[in-house]
Structure formats: structure tokens, C-alpha cells
Write a protein that holds these residues in place. Structure first.
Motif: not given
Lengths: 112, 112
Positions: B48, B55-56, B96-101, B50, B33
Motif C-alpha cells: 500500500s 506505507s505497508d 486513510a482511516g475511513r475504511g476500504l470501500k 499513503y 492498496y
């Protein structure tokens, strides 16, 4: 107004007090995350709460999520001068997106 | 553990010049991102990727383009720079899907 708005925008408290920051958002989400940013520095991930969770704890941090009100709160207990920073929430909108939308942030100042 | 790497950390350019910012995600992360944060502003989502595909897309100006390469590093190319492009540019990576950490330290771009 945009997804993820923090309230208040600025907060000044004494060391040892609790600090509560709120975040509201507009669309359905998969999860919501809170971040901390020291002035002009990088974003540090604090905590993630999923849409099916209502409360999460991590050390002195407590996060709640109310999906019916589309809001979340971050509570920092027994604040320290080192907690002085900006705090942002970011939401992961539902719908297969690959983006996280940040709110305006709350500038917290903890006075020693 | 390895973190997200961004280079350069600081960049000074003149108006109408071009700039290229690089991001090296955490190994095995499949999503990258890009965010722009102006002075006193919240981070704004730009774009972003993927698995090397866009992807976005967010509020990325047409003067900017980005891509993700086969080794998963990403580059943000900025042309015809304007004074208003002066900001902190963050790259982040995740599964993907695990949160932006995981955010990188940011590149501070100053356009004079």
C-alpha cells in the motif's frame, strides 16, 4: 491461521431463508468490513463496523461485532438468488497500518 | 461518481516476461492498496501507499515492485513472471482511516 477466517466456507440455502456467515480474527482491530464478490468479479463493499460498535444494519444485512471474542457475523435476511456470491470479511488491524486482511470467504448459494 | 480504474482489464503473458498493471484511484483519495487473488483464494494484501510513500508491505514477491506517482496513480511492476502469478489483481483506494470501500474491477493476469 490467518487473520479473518470465515465460517462456514460454503453455504447453500433456499430463497427466502436467512444466511449467517461468521468471521473470526486474531488481532485488535480498528474496524471490520464485509465484502461480496460474484464469481471472478470485483469486490463490492457491503458494510463497515467500527470496533466500538456492536451491531449495524443496512437493508437486509445485519452485522454484529464481538471484540471480546474477536468475531463478527453477517446475516442476510430473506435471501434471494441474486445474493449468490462469495462473502469476505476484512479487518483493519490496530497500530497505524495501511492494510486490510481478508479472510477465506464463504461461498453462498441461494437456490430459487 | 468516479470509481477506481485499473488497466488493462486482462493481460496474457508468458513465463519470464514482465507485466505492468496500472491503477487510478478515486480523486482525493490518499491511500492505494494492491491485492492478489488466486483462483478460489482470498485476496492477499501485497502493498500500500499513503501520500505517494510506501506505507505497508504484505506478501509481495521480490520480483514485484510498485510505486505511486505524483498524480496518485500507482503501478505494479511484475518481472520474471511465473505460472503461479496468474491471478486477479485488485487495486483499491481510500482516505486513510475511513475504511476500504472502493475497489477497482481488477486486472486478470494469465501467465502461460
Amino acid at each position: 491461521s490467518q487473520q479473518g477466517e470465515e465460517d462456514p466456507q460454503a453455504l447453500s440455502i433456499q430463497e427466502g431463508e436467512n444466511a449467517t456467515m461468521n468471521c473470526s480474527y486474531k488481532t485488535s482491530i480498528n474496524n471490520l468490513q464485509w465484502y461480496r464478490q460474484n464469481s471472478g468479479r470485483g469486490l463490492v463493499h457491503l458494510i463497515l463496523i467500527r470496533s466500538n460498535e456492536r451491531e449495524k444494519h443496512s437493508g437486509r444485512l445485519r452485522v454484529t461485532l464481538d471484540t471480546s471474542k474477536k468475531s463478527s457475523s453477517l446475516l442476510i435476511t430473506a435471501s434471494r438468488a441474486a445474493d449468490t456470491a462469495s462473502y469476505f470479511c476484512a479487518t483493519d488491524p490496530r497500530g497505524g497500518t495501511y492494510k486490510y486482511i481478508f479472510g477465506t470467504g464463504t461461498r453462498l448459494k441461494v437456490l430459487a | 461518481a468516479a470509481g477506481v480504474i485499473q488497466s488493462p482489464r486482462h493481460l496474457i503473458k508468458e513465463k519470464r516476461e514482465t507485466a505492468t498493471l496500472k491503477c487510478y484511484p478515486i480523486p482525493r483519495h490518499d491511500t492505494v492498496y494492491w491485492y492478489q487473488q488466486g483462483p478460489g483464494q482470498d485476496p492477499q494484501f501485497l502493498i500500500s501507499f499513503y501520500e505517494k510513500m510506501q506505507s505497508d508491505k504484505g506478501s509481495i514477491p521480490d520480483r514485484f515492485s510498485a510505486q505511486q506517482f505524483s498524480d496518485y496513480h500507482s503501478e505494479l511492476n511484475m518481472s520474471s513472471l511465473e505460472l503461479g502469478d496468474s491471478a486477479l489483481y485488485f487495486c483499491a483506494s481510500s482516505l486513510a482511516g475511513r475504511g476500504l470501500k472502493d475497489f477497482g474491477p481488477g486486472t486478470r493476469l494469465t501467465v502461460t
